[in-house]
Design an enzyme around this catalytic site. Structure first.
Site, PDB file in Angstrom:
ATOM      1  N   GLU A 118       0.723  -1.145   0.087  1.00 60.74           N
ATOM      2  CA  GLU A 118       0.109  -0.025   0.099  1.00 60.74           C
ATOM      3  C   GLU A 118       0.881   1.425  -0.049  1.00 60.74           C
ATOM      4  O   GLU A 118       0.362   2.285   0.344  1.00 60.74           O
ATOM      5  CB  GLU A 118      -0.709   0.027   1.286  1.00 60.74           C
ATOM      6  CG  GLU A 118      -2.000  -1.094   1.307  1.00 60.74           C
ATOM      7  CD  GLU A 118      -2.830  -1.151  -0.011  1.00 60.74           C
ATOM      8  OE1 GLU A 118      -2.894  -0.016  -0.728  1.00 60.74           O
ATOM      9  OE2 GLU A 118      -3.860  -1.980   0.220  1.00 60.74           O
ATOM     10  N   HIS A 141      -2.733   2.037   8.597  1.00 56.81           N
ATOM     11  CA  HIS A 141      -3.930   1.312   7.829  1.00 56.81           C
ATOM     12  C   HIS A 141      -4.128  -0.096   8.638  1.00 56.81           C
ATOM     13  O   HIS A 141      -3.220  -0.693   8.856  1.00 56.81           O
ATOM     14  CB  HIS A 141      -3.623   0.869   6.227  1.00 56.81           C
ATOM     15  CG  HIS A 141      -4.488  -0.127   5.804  1.00 56.81           C
ATOM     16  ND1 HIS A 141      -6.030   0.050   5.660  1.00 56.81           N
ATOM     17  CD2 HIS A 141      -4.468  -1.262   5.008  1.00 56.81           C
ATOM     18  CE1 HIS A 141      -6.498  -0.890   5.176  1.00 56.81           C
ATOM     19  NE2 HIS A 141      -5.685  -1.706   4.790  1.00 56.81           N
ATOM     20  N   HIS A 143      -7.413  -3.185   9.503  1.00 60.22           N
ATOM     21  CA  HIS A 143      -8.749  -3.825   9.227  1.00 60.22           C
ATOM     22  C   HIS A 143      -9.676  -3.642  10.407  1.00 60.22           C
ATOM     23  O   HIS A 143     -10.125  -4.766  11.002  1.00 60.22           O
ATOM     24  CB  HIS A 143      -8.638  -5.142   8.668  1.00 60.22           C
ATOM     25  CG  HIS A 143      -7.844  -5.275   7.426  1.00 60.22           C
ATOM     26  ND1 HIS A 143      -7.413  -6.458   7.028  1.00 60.22           N
ATOM     27  CD2 HIS A 143      -7.327  -4.305   6.451  1.00 60.22           C
ATOM     28  CE1 HIS A 143      -6.739  -6.271   6.072  1.00 60.22           C
ATOM     29  NE2 HIS A 143      -6.699  -4.679   5.497  1.00 60.22           N
ATOM     30  N   GLU A 171     -16.991  11.241  23.285  1.00 59.23           N
ATOM     31  CA  GLU A 171     -15.399  11.844  22.931  1.00 59.23           C
ATOM     32  C   GLU A 171     -15.381  11.957  21.608  1.00 59.23           C
ATOM     33  O   GLU A 171     -14.396  12.529  21.082  1.00 59.23           O
ATOM     34  CB  GLU A 171     -14.456  11.024  23.631  1.00 59.23           C
ATOM     35  CG  GLU A 171     -14.349   9.513  23.196  1.00 59.23           C
ATOM     36  CD  GLU A 171     -12.966   8.950  23.659  1.00 59.23           C
ATOM     37  OE1 GLU A 171     -13.011   7.511  23.533  1.00 59.23           O
ATOM     38  OE2 GLU A 171     -12.110   9.511  23.987  1.00 59.23           O
ATOM     39  N   HIS A 212     -13.111  -3.170   3.479  1.00 60.56           N
ATOM     40  CA  HIS A 212     -11.858  -3.563   3.719  1.00 60.56           C
ATOM     41  C   HIS A 212     -11.144  -2.900   5.057  1.00 60.56           C
ATOM     42  O   HIS A 212     -10.533  -3.837   5.725  1.00 60.56           O
ATOM     43  CB  HIS A 212     -10.926  -2.657   2.595  1.00 60.56           C
ATOM     44  CG  HIS A 212      -9.507  -2.821   2.453  1.00 60.56           C
ATOM     45  ND1 HIS A 212      -8.569  -3.122   1.248  1.00 60.56           N
ATOM     46  CD2 HIS A 212      -8.671  -2.923   3.498  1.00 60.56           C
ATOM     47  CE1 HIS A 212      -7.368  -3.407   1.587  1.00 60.56           C
ATOM     48  NE2 HIS A 212      -7.401  -3.218   2.939  1.00 60.56           N
TER      49      HIS A 212
HETATM   50  O1  2HA Z   1      -0.840  -5.243   3.581  1.00 61.33           O
HETATM   51  O2  2HA Z   1      -3.871  -4.642   4.615  1.00 61.33           O
HETATM   52  O3  2HA Z   1      -4.681  -3.454   2.111  1.00 61.33           O
HETATM   53  C1  2HA Z   1      -2.055  -5.836   3.507  1.00 61.33           C
HETATM   54  C2  2HA Z   1      -3.353  -4.963   3.470  1.00 61.33           C
HETATM   55  C3  2HA Z   1      -3.533  -4.484   2.087  1.00 61.33           C
HETATM   56 ZN    ZN Z   2      -5.796  -3.615   4.132  1.00 65.66          ZN
END
Ligand code: 2HA
Ligand code: ZN
Length: 276
Positions: A118, A141, A143, A171, A212
């Site tokens: 990414e 990033h 999940h 909050e 995602h």
């Molecule tokens: O790196 O999360 O979006 C793996 C991920 C791709």
């Molecule tokens: Zn991801």
């Protein structure tokens, strides 16, 4: 001059602790998630000879605005679960070359590993955030489970989603008054998703990738982690609220205005009803 062991560097320690925490929270299964953290040259120099380039790594986009800048990044295909036990294999320190298309690898990513898949979204987001906040350092990033779930069940207008999150924990408005942005579903790892994410990062530090995960930006690890975990907590509460039969009473817009005044934050324009 003799260099200090890089594993003692505060920024390496932060990456080790943060990836372990994120794994423990269940937001980074397998190789899910990635972090990039902008470092000052003077932070790196006690630990590394910055003239010693281990290898050059090509990129598929132009990051020349970041030329000369240093980053510690998670590796492509690497598992957050494993970072703490083997940081050198799972993390890397890179510097962007003048041409903006090549990285100098200065440490880590052993066995020919490369930075996160990414990287376009990370570097484009760094460029966007730096243009509005010169102190921004981190793009993260992951999940986050309940935010990801909400992208299936909740209206995906930015206003509607932001309002729901603001209403779920007192909050939230204070922590992310600018709200949460949302991009369309796009293929991960592409320049296209990088460009879409970065465009949103001009306005908000949180960007939801439907079906995602979530992107966050911040000046330090506590800010970006705190931002994501606050939004994720609100999404978790929303999940329980729905499971318990739905909202019977909530934080009103008047309450949210009182909160904004008390904490000196400016809510995203037009997301709240006019004050009465
Ligand atoms: O790196 O999360 O979006 C793996 C991920 C791709
Ligand atoms: Zn991801």
């Amino acid at each position: 001059m003799k260099k200090v062991n890089i594993l003692a560097a505060p920024f390496v320690q932060e990456m080790m602790k943060t990836t372990a925490n994120l794994y423990r929270l269940g937001w980074d299964e397998r190789n899910g998630g990635n972090i990039s953290y902008r470092l000052d040259e003077k932070w790196v120099q006690p630990f590394l000879d910055t003239t010693n380039v281990i290898r050059e790594i090509p990129m598929i986009f132009d990051a020349s605005i970041l030329a000369g800048k240093y980053f510690i990044v998670t590796g492509s295909g690497k598992y957050f679960k494993n970072v703490k036990d083997d940081p050198e294999a799972n993390l890397g320190i890179v510097r962007v070359q003048e041409n903006g298309k090549t990285l100098d690898l200065l440490w880590g990513l052993s066995d020919n590993a490369v930075p996160t898949s990414e990287l376009p979204a990370h570097f484009m987001s760094h460029i966007a955030r730096l243009s509005v906040d010169p102190d921004n350092r981190i793009i993260m990033h992951n999940h986050a489970t309940h935010l990801l779930a909400m992208s299936f069940t909740h209206d995906l207008s930015e206003k509607a989603l932001t309002r729901t999150l603001w209403q779920m924990c007192t909050e939230c408005l204070v922590v992310f008054p600018e709200g949460v942005s949302i991009i369309p579903w796009l293929v991960p790892g592409t320049n296209e998703i990088g460009e879409a994410t970065a465009a949103k990062m001009l306005e908000t530090r949180l960007v939801l990738w439907p079906q995602h995960g979530i992107y966050g930006a911040g000046r330090d690890m506590d800010e970006v982690f705190g931002l994501i975990e606050t939004a994720e907590k609100a999404a978790q509460v929303y999940t329980y609220v729905c499971a318990q039969g739905g909202v019977k009473q909530t934080i009103t817009d008047d309450n949210l205005w009182l909160l904004a005044d008390a904490f000196g934050v400016t809510p995203h324009a037009d997301y709240l009803d006019e004050r009465v």
